[in-house]
Design a protein around this motif. Structure first.
Motif, mmCIF file in Angstrom:
data_model
loop_
_atom_site.group_PDB
_atom_site.id
_atom_site.type_symbol
_atom_site.label_atom_id
_atom_site.label_comp_id
_atom_site.label_asym_id
_atom_site.label_seq_id
_atom_site.Cartn_x
_atom_site.Cartn_y
_atom_site.Cartn_z
ATOM 1 N N ILE A 10 9.882 -5.344 11.807
ATOM 2 C CA ILE A 10 10.964 -4.454 11.378
ATOM 3 C C ILE A 10 10.405 -3.342 10.498
ATOM 4 O O ILE A 10 10.817 -2.185 10.613
ATOM 5 N N SER A 11 9.443 -3.661 9.649
ATOM 6 C CA SER A 11 8.858 -2.628 8.795
ATOM 7 C C SER A 11 8.120 -1.581 9.629
ATOM 8 O O SER A 11 8.166 -0.390 9.312
ATOM 9 N N VAL A 12 7.483 -2.005 10.713
ATOM 10 C CA VAL A 12 6.823 -1.054 11.616
ATOM 11 C C VAL A 12 7.863 -0.143 12.265
ATOM 12 O O VAL A 12 7.684 1.080 12.340
ATOM 13 N N GLU A 13 8.974 -0.722 12.714
ATOM 14 C CA GLU A 13 10.042 0.076 13.322
ATOM 15 C C GLU A 13 10.663 1.012 12.293
ATOM 16 O O GLU A 13 10.979 2.168 12.608
ATOM 17 N N ALA A 14 10.820 0.557 11.067
ATOM 18 C CA ALA A 14 11.373 1.405 10.011
ATOM 19 C C ALA A 14 10.482 2.627 9.791
ATOM 20 O O ALA A 14 10.971 3.753 9.684
ATOM 21 N N GLU A 15 9.175 2.408 9.752
ATOM 22 C CA GLU A 15 8.245 3.527 9.588
ATOM 23 C C GLU A 15 8.289 4.454 10.799
ATOM 24 O O GLU A 15 8.215 5.672 10.658
ATOM 25 N N ARG A 16 8.416 3.877 11.978
ATOM 26 C CA ARG A 16 8.497 4.693 13.194
ATOM 27 C C ARG A 16 9.714 5.622 13.135
ATOM 28 O O ARG A 16 9.673 6.746 13.606
ATOM 29 N N ARG A 17 10.772 5.136 12.507
ATOM 30 C CA ARG A 17 11.993 5.935 12.361
ATOM 31 C C ARG A 17 11.909 6.914 11.187
ATOM 32 O O ARG A 17 12.868 7.611 10.903
ATOM 33 N N GLY A 18 10.787 6.929 10.505
ATOM 34 C CA GLY A 18 10.596 7.880 9.414
ATOM 35 C C GLY A 18 11.008 7.385 8.041
ATOM 36 O O GLY A 18 11.009 8.153 7.077
ATOM 37 N N LEU A 19 11.342 6.119 7.935
ATOM 38 C CA LEU A 19 11.708 5.579 6.625
ATOM 39 C C LEU A 19 10.443 5.381 5.792
ATOM 40 O O LEU A 19 9.401 4.979 6.312
ATOM 41 N N LYS A 20 10.565 5.669 4.525
ATOM 42 C CA LYS A 20 9.428 5.543 3.618
ATOM 43 C C LYS A 20 9.861 4.836 2.345
ATOM 44 O O LYS A 20 11.024 4.881 1.965
ATOM 45 N N VAL A 21 8.910 4.219 1.696
ATOM 46 C CA VAL A 21 9.130 3.589 0.401
ATOM 47 C C VAL A 21 8.243 4.320 -0.596
ATOM 48 O O VAL A 21 7.034 4.444 -0.387
ATOM 49 N N GLU A 22 8.852 4.801 -1.639
ATOM 50 C CA GLU A 22 8.116 5.520 -2.675
ATOM 51 C C GLU A 22 7.441 4.528 -3.616
ATOM 52 O O GLU A 22 7.949 3.426 -3.841
ATOM 53 N N ASP A 23 6.317 4.943 -4.179
ATOM 54 C CA ASP A 23 5.601 4.102 -5.130
ATOM 55 C C ASP A 23 6.508 3.680 -6.291
ATOM 56 O O ASP A 23 6.418 2.553 -6.771
ATOM 57 N N GLN A 24 7.390 4.578 -6.711
ATOM 58 C CA GLN A 24 8.298 4.289 -7.823
ATOM 59 C C GLN A 24 9.229 3.120 -7.485
ATOM 60 O O GLN A 24 9.526 2.291 -8.341
ATOM 61 N N GLU A 25 9.676 3.031 -6.229
ATOM 62 C CA GLU A 25 10.542 1.929 -5.811
ATOM 63 C C GLU A 25 9.795 0.603 -5.889
ATOM 64 O O GLU A 25 10.347 -0.411 -6.329
ATOM 65 N N ILE A 26 8.553 0.614 -5.446
ATOM 66 C CA ILE A 26 7.730 -0.603 -5.484
ATOM 67 C C ILE A 26 7.503 -1.024 -6.927
ATOM 68 O O ILE A 26 7.676 -2.190 -7.285
ATOM 69 N N GLU A 27 7.126 -0.063 -7.758
ATOM 70 C CA GLU A 27 6.851 -0.372 -9.160
ATOM 71 C C GLU A 27 8.093 -0.888 -9.879
ATOM 72 O O GLU A 27 7.997 -1.774 -10.719
ATOM 73 N N SER A 28 9.249 -0.350 -9.513
ATOM 74 C CA SER A 28 10.494 -0.827 -10.110
ATOM 75 C C SER A 28 10.733 -2.292 -9.768
ATOM 76 O O SER A 28 11.078 -3.108 -10.639
ATOM 77 N N ARG A 29 10.543 -2.658 -8.501
ATOM 78 C CA ARG A 29 10.730 -4.053 -8.079
ATOM 79 C C ARG A 29 9.708 -4.957 -8.769
ATOM 80 O O ARG A 29 10.038 -6.044 -9.232
ATOM 81 N N LEU A 30 8.453 -4.499 -8.825
ATOM 82 C CA LEU A 30 7.415 -5.302 -9.475
ATOM 83 C C LEU A 30 7.696 -5.465 -10.969
ATOM 84 O O LEU A 30 7.463 -6.535 -11.530
ATOM 85 N N SER A 31 8.206 -4.414 -11.591
ATOM 86 C CA SER A 31 8.547 -4.501 -13.019
ATOM 87 C C SER A 31 9.607 -5.556 -13.265
ATOM 88 O O SER A 31 9.548 -6.290 -14.259
ATOM 89 N N LYS A 32 10.579 -5.634 -12.364
ATOM 90 C CA LYS A 32 11.621 -6.664 -12.503
ATOM 91 C C LYS A 32 11.000 -8.053 -12.414
ATOM 92 O O LYS A 32 11.375 -8.960 -13.157
#
Length: 172
Positions: A107-129
């Motif tokens: 699903i993550s591969v398909e999401a990227e194929r559709r142009g969806l991206k995850v910003e570093d800030q989103e990842i860091e926010s989840r990791l901070s939690k």
């Protein structure tokens, strides 16, 4: 009566996704690579034999590490034991974990194929939690290491989880 519209199904899927994310976090907290009980035959648990340093699923440049699978299985085991006197079939847990994590990867591969991206800030926010649940960042990193993972591996897992979340939102 008894009929749900797509918004109801969407909210249910997002709730399921949040539960999954919570379970993945629980895997880290549970320290699933610690000592486990011996099996009825006296050997180690099949979950303990999952190789944490090797990838168990590879698709293009995406990977599911053995540590991620082991932690997922360990989380499920903890949840089953907490729910009562249910005997967990560890081979079924491993198979289910492989299927779920493989689907997330695809699903993550398909999401990227559709142009969806995850910003570093989103990842860091989840990791901070996640880190906030520990007494220090070092304690969180130590827990990752004990479970056979690393900060970079967890970062990639979170990226995949967030891509799956975004994909679900897009199709709903």
């Amino acid at each position: 009566p008894g009929v749900t519209d797509s918004r109801d199904r969407g909210e249910g899927l997002m709730t399921d996704r949040r539960i999954l994310a919570g379970l993945m976090l629980l895997a880290i907290f549970a320290g699933c690579s610690g000592k486990k009980e011996k099996t009825a035959e006296g050997g180690d648990s099949p979950i303990d034999r999952i190789p944490v340093k090797e990838d168990v699923v590879v698709f293009r440049d995406k990977k599911v590490s053995g540590a991620w699978l082991r932690n997922w299985c360990g989380t499920q085991e903890v949840m089953l034991r907490a729910s009562g006197p249910i005997q967990a079939d560890e081979y079924s847990l491993i198979k289910g974990g492989m299927q779920l994590l493989t689907k997330m990867l695809l699903i993550s591969v398909e999401a990227e194929r559709r142009g969806l991206k995850v910003e570093d800030q989103e990842i860091e926010s989840r990791l901070s939690k996640e880190m906030s649940q520990f007494e220090s960042t070092e304690a969180w990193i130590k827990r990752l290491e004990v479970s056979g993972s690393s900060r970079e591996q967890r970062r990639e897992q979170v990226r995949i989880e967030l891509l799956v979340d975004k994909y679900e939102k897009e199709i709903l």
